[in-house]
Scaffold this motif. Structure first.
Motif, short mmCIF file in Angstrom:
data_model
loop_
_atom_site.label_atom_id
_atom_site.label_comp_id
_atom_site.label_asym_id
_atom_site.label_seq_id
_atom_site.Cartn_x
_atom_site.Cartn_y
_atom_site.Cartn_z
N ILE A 155 84.43 44.85 77.32
CA ILE A 155 83.86 44.08 76.20
C ILE A 155 84.85 44.06 75.04
N VAL A 208 76.43 42.08 70.95
CA VAL A 208 77.13 43.04 71.80
C VAL A 208 76.15 44.17 72.10
N ASN A 251 75.66 47.59 74.72
CA ASN A 251 76.22 48.45 75.76
C ASN A 251 75.36 49.69 75.92
N PHE A 291 77.26 39.60 75.00
CA PHE A 291 78.24 40.40 75.74
C PHE A 291 77.54 41.71 76.13
N ASP A 301 77.46 45.20 78.80
CA ASP A 301 78.11 45.96 79.85
C ASP A 301 77.14 46.16 81.01
#
Length: 250
Positions: free
Chosen positions: A16, A198, A200, A232, A234
Motif C-alpha cells: 500500500i 487506507v 490495513n 486501498f 491490505d
C-alpha cells in the motif's frame, strides 16, 4: 452522481505504501499542472506511517507546491502524543521540504476552545482556497476508518453527521479519547476531487464488510467525492470483503 467505489487490495501494508507513493506522485503533478498547487488532507491513526514509509524518499514530487490540511485534529498541543499533526510530522513532514507555512495545523493557542479552533480552521481553508462561500475542493482526502465505521471525527449516530452549515466543526464528546476535537464536515469531505481510504489490519475486516458489501449507514459509507472514491486495503483488512476488487497497477 456519486463515483463508483474503486476497491484495490494489496498483499501487505508495504505494498500500500508503494501504491500511495505512485498515486500521489501522479495526482500531485496533475493538480500542480492544472491549478498551481496540490491540496491534501491527512487523517491520523496508522495512516501517516503507511504514507510516510515510502513517499518521504520521493525525489520527483514538487513538495514546494503541496498544501497540507488535517481531516481532523485532537484539541491538544502540537507536540502531544495524541496530536495527528505530530504523527504526520514524525512520519512525513520532517522528511520532505514542504514549506512550513503550507502545513495548516490547528491553532495551538485555541486547543482549549474547540469552537474557536474550528472557526479559525475554517478561516484558514477560506484563505487558501480564496472564498468564504464556495466549499473548498481538496485534491485528495487521505482517510482512515475506525472499527466502528467512523472517519475524520465523524462518529456513528453523532449529530455532526448532519452538519451542513460549517466546513469545520468542534466535537466535545468524542466516544474515542480525547473527547475534544475539530473535524472537517461532510460538505467539505464530499467536495474533494478524490477521497482515498487506507485500511490495513484484521481489525478493520468486519467494518469494511459492513461498509462496502452490506452498505450499512456508517460515516465512512457516506463518503463520496467529486471524481473518485478509492479504497486501498491490505489482505487482512479485505478478508471479508466480497465486493469486486482490483489489483493496483504501478
Amino acid at each position: 452522481m456519486s463515483p463508483t467505489p474503486e476497491i484495490y487490495t494489496f498483499p501487505s501494508t508495504d505494498a500500500i505504501s508503494s501504491a500511495l507513493d505512485h498515486f500521489l506522485t501522479h495526482e500531485s503533478a496533475k493538480a500542480i499542472a492544472h491549478r498551481g498547487k496540490f491540496t491534501i488532507s491527512l487523517s491520523g491513526g496508522s495512516l501517516p506511517k503507511v504514507l510516510g514509509a515510502e513517499i518521504k524518499a520521493n525525489k520527483y514530487i514538487d513538495w514546494s507546491k503541496w498544501h497540507v490540511f488535517f481531516a481532523d485534529e485532537r484539541c491538544v498541543p502540537l507536540d502531544h502524543e495524541d496530536s495527528n499533526y505530530l504523527l504526520a510530522k514524525e512520519n512525513l513532514l520532517d522528511h520532505v521540504p514542504i514549506p512550513k507555512d503550507q502545513v495548516y495545523t490547528i491553532d495551538p493557542k485555541l486547543v482549549k476552545d474547540p469552537e474557536a479552533a474550528a472557526k479559525a480552521y475554517q478561516k484558514v481553508l477560506a484563505a487558501v482556497f480564496g472564498s468564504e462561500t464556495d466549499i473548498p475542493s481538496l485534491d485528495v482526502n487521505l482517510l482512515g476508518l475506525g472499527p466502528d465505521g467512523h472517519c475524520c471525527s465523524l462518529f456513528p449516530g453523532h449529530p455532526l453527521l448532519g452538519v451542513t452549515d460549517r466546513w469545520v466543526a468542534a466535537i466535545h464528546d468524542s466516544p474515542k479519547p480525547p473527547k475534544e476535537r475539530i473535524t472537517l464536515t461532510f460538505p467539505v469531505v464530499n467536495e474533494a476531487r478524490i477521497n482515498l481510504f487506507v485500511a490495513n489490519g484484521e481489525g478493520k475486516a468486519e467494518v469494511l464488510h459492513k461498509v462496502l458489501d452490506k452498505k450499512e449507514d456508517l460515516p465512512s459509507g457516506r463518503v463520496t467525492g467529486k471524481e473518485r472514491l478509492i479504497w486501498f486495503l491490505d489482505a487482512s483488512a479485505a478478508k471479508h470483503v466480497t465486493s469486486k476488487a482490483q489489483t493496483y497497477k504501478l
